[in-house]
Design a protein around this motif. Structure first.
Motif, PDB file in Angstrom:
ATOM      1  N   THR A  83      -1.349  -9.858   0.846  1.00 37.76           N
ATOM      2  CA  THR A  83      -2.744  -9.911   1.276  1.00 37.76           C
ATOM      3  C   THR A  83      -3.408 -11.191   0.802  1.00 37.76           C
ATOM      4  N   ARG A  84      -4.611 -11.401   1.306  1.00 34.62           N
ATOM      5  CA  ARG A  84      -5.463 -12.504   0.876  1.00 34.62           C
ATOM      6  C   ARG A  84      -6.774 -11.923   0.343  1.00 34.62           C
ATOM      7  N   PRO A  85      -7.512 -12.699  -0.447  1.00 36.26           N
ATOM      8  CA  PRO A  85      -8.809 -12.200  -0.942  1.00 36.26           C
ATOM      9  C   PRO A  85      -9.695 -11.728   0.208  1.00 36.26           C
ATOM     10  N   GLY A  86     -10.344 -10.585  -0.014  1.00 34.08           N
ATOM     11  CA  GLY A  86     -11.206 -10.001   1.008  1.00 34.08           C
ATOM     12  C   GLY A  86     -10.521  -8.998   1.895  1.00 34.08           C
ATOM     13  N   ASP A  87      -9.184  -8.945   1.883  1.00 37.25           N
ATOM     14  CA  ASP A  87      -8.459  -7.967   2.698  1.00 37.25           C
ATOM     15  C   ASP A  87      -8.676  -6.555   2.163  1.00 37.25           C
ATOM     16  N   LEU A 163      -2.943  -3.778   4.109  1.00 41.78           N
ATOM     17  CA  LEU A 163      -1.781  -3.400   3.303  1.00 41.78           C
ATOM     18  C   LEU A 163      -1.924  -1.970   2.818  1.00 41.78           C
ATOM     19  N   VAL A 164      -0.840  -1.229   2.901  1.00 43.49           N
ATOM     20  CA  VAL A 164      -0.726   0.090   2.291  1.00 43.49           C
ATOM     21  C   VAL A 164       0.283  -0.019   1.158  1.00 43.49           C
ATOM     22  N   VAL A 165      -0.095   0.435  -0.023  1.00 42.10           N
ATOM     23  CA  VAL A 165       0.822   0.486  -1.168  1.00 42.10           C
ATOM     24  C   VAL A 165       0.793   1.898  -1.719  1.00 42.10           C
ATOM     25  N   THR A 166       1.949   2.541  -1.812  1.00 42.70           N
ATOM     26  CA  THR A 166       1.970   3.916  -2.311  1.00 42.70           C
ATOM     27  C   THR A 166       3.376   4.281  -2.764  1.00 42.70           C
TER      28      THR A 166
END
Length: 332
Positions: A83-87, A163-166
């Motif tokens: 990701t980038r900042p603000g995402d 982005l999904v992180v899990t």
């Protein structure tokens, strides 16, 4: 040296294989480390410090009560890499909010869904604590069953998640913590609840867990923007001596959800020292390995999590159809 965001989709191997990176290929990016092994497997060196050290001062003390906490460095690495900042970042099974905390510290916004109120309350406390430490992102936790995530997350966020992180649960009880007891040691903080509420996916068998996780990922697919990424950490475990291949079940769930597998990496649960691995096992991991070896089974300590990376197609007909149905309800 390996750029963290560029991983190798063609190097998927045995989930139980342990790869030691070459010291010369280790590259610091975003405060963490990535490394390429001799055959190109991307390794995330995410346990240079122990879990308690990673959380100390960054998370509220009650965080240790969760039975299956993701290492903060794993979540932070995924956020920085994809990701980038603000995402906007999503964790549909956010527990104590590790993904959310690391996202807002990195200047991203985040949203989490958590089934059990005990953990969502701690996640809320961790978000507030992060803001007192200078985190600039925004985050919130929704209480509910992520298998119905589209009924929980505002429709305006459809197509907005970068982005999904899990991570899926590893069963109703895990290693937890120990203290001296009458018969040596006593285990505590090792279960998701008292066993009366079976709504948590942890109480399903592997088939049921995979089906429920596929439902969750299907909802995430809808919420992802075109080209969005899903990062799932998983590792096999043993039940009655037999290896339960959770990573393969997760890959199948992702494919059924309409996602495309693009990478399979290794997030170390051991430290790299002088070109070798220094394991950081729990008491129960050590006990299980010792018992197995004494019985003649050549078991080894698990020193990594599989990191399974999926993406959503840049042109997804289901998303476009949903946009047409929602009309002006989308966020630009």
């Amino acid at each position: 040296m390996v750029a963290v965001a560029k991983h190798h989709a063609d190097t998927a191997g045995d989930p139980n294989e342990q790869s030691t990176p070459t010291a010369a290929t280790i590259d610091p990016i975003g405060g963490h480390w990535a490394a390429a092994g001799a055959e190109g497997l991307t390794v995330w060196a995410t346990a240079q410090a122990t879990g308690p050290v990673q959380r100390r001062g960054r998370y509220v003390r009650e965080s240790v009560q969760h039975p299956a906490r993701m290492l903060p460095a794993i979540a932070a690495h995924a956020v920085t890499a994809y990701t980038r900042p603000g995402d906007l970042v999503l964790d549909p099974m956010c527990g104590i909010g590790t993904t959310l905390v690391e996202a807002i510290h990195a200047g991203r916004d985040a949203i989490g869904v958590e089934y059990e109120s005990r953990w969502s309350d701690i996640a809320d406390a961790n978000i507030k604590h992060a803001h007192t430490q200078g985190a600039t992102g925004r985050a919130g936790v929704i209480r509910g069953d992520a298998t119905s995530i589209l009924s929980l997350v505002p429709a305006a966020l459809t197509g907005q998640i970068a982005l999904v992180v899990t991570s899926p649960p590893y069963g109703p009880t895990v290693h937890g913590l120990v203290r001296p007891g009458t018969d040596g040691v006593a285990k505590f903080d090792n279960a998701y609840n008292d066993g009366t509420d079976r709504g948590n996916l942890a109480y399903r068998d592997l088939t049921g867990l995979a089906d429920g996780f596929a439902q969750i990922l299907t909802g995430c697919h809808t919420l992802l923007r075109p080209g969005g990424v899903v990062v799932v950490t998983a590792r096999p475990w043993r039940k009655h001596g037999e290896l339960v291949d959770l990573p393969s079940a997760v890959i199948g769930a992702g494919i059924r959800a309409g996602l495309t597998p693009v990478d399979r990496c290794v997030a170390l649960l051991a430290a790299i020292r002088d070109g070798g691995l220094v394991a950081r096992p729990s008491f129960f991991q050590l006990q299980a390995v010792r018992k197995a070896r004494a019985a003649g089974t050549p078991m080894h300590l698990i020193a990594h999590e599989d990191v399974l990376v999926f993406s959503k197609s840049q042109t997804d007909s289901r998303s476009e159809s949903l946009k047409d149905t929602l009309g002006g309800g989308m966020v630009a």
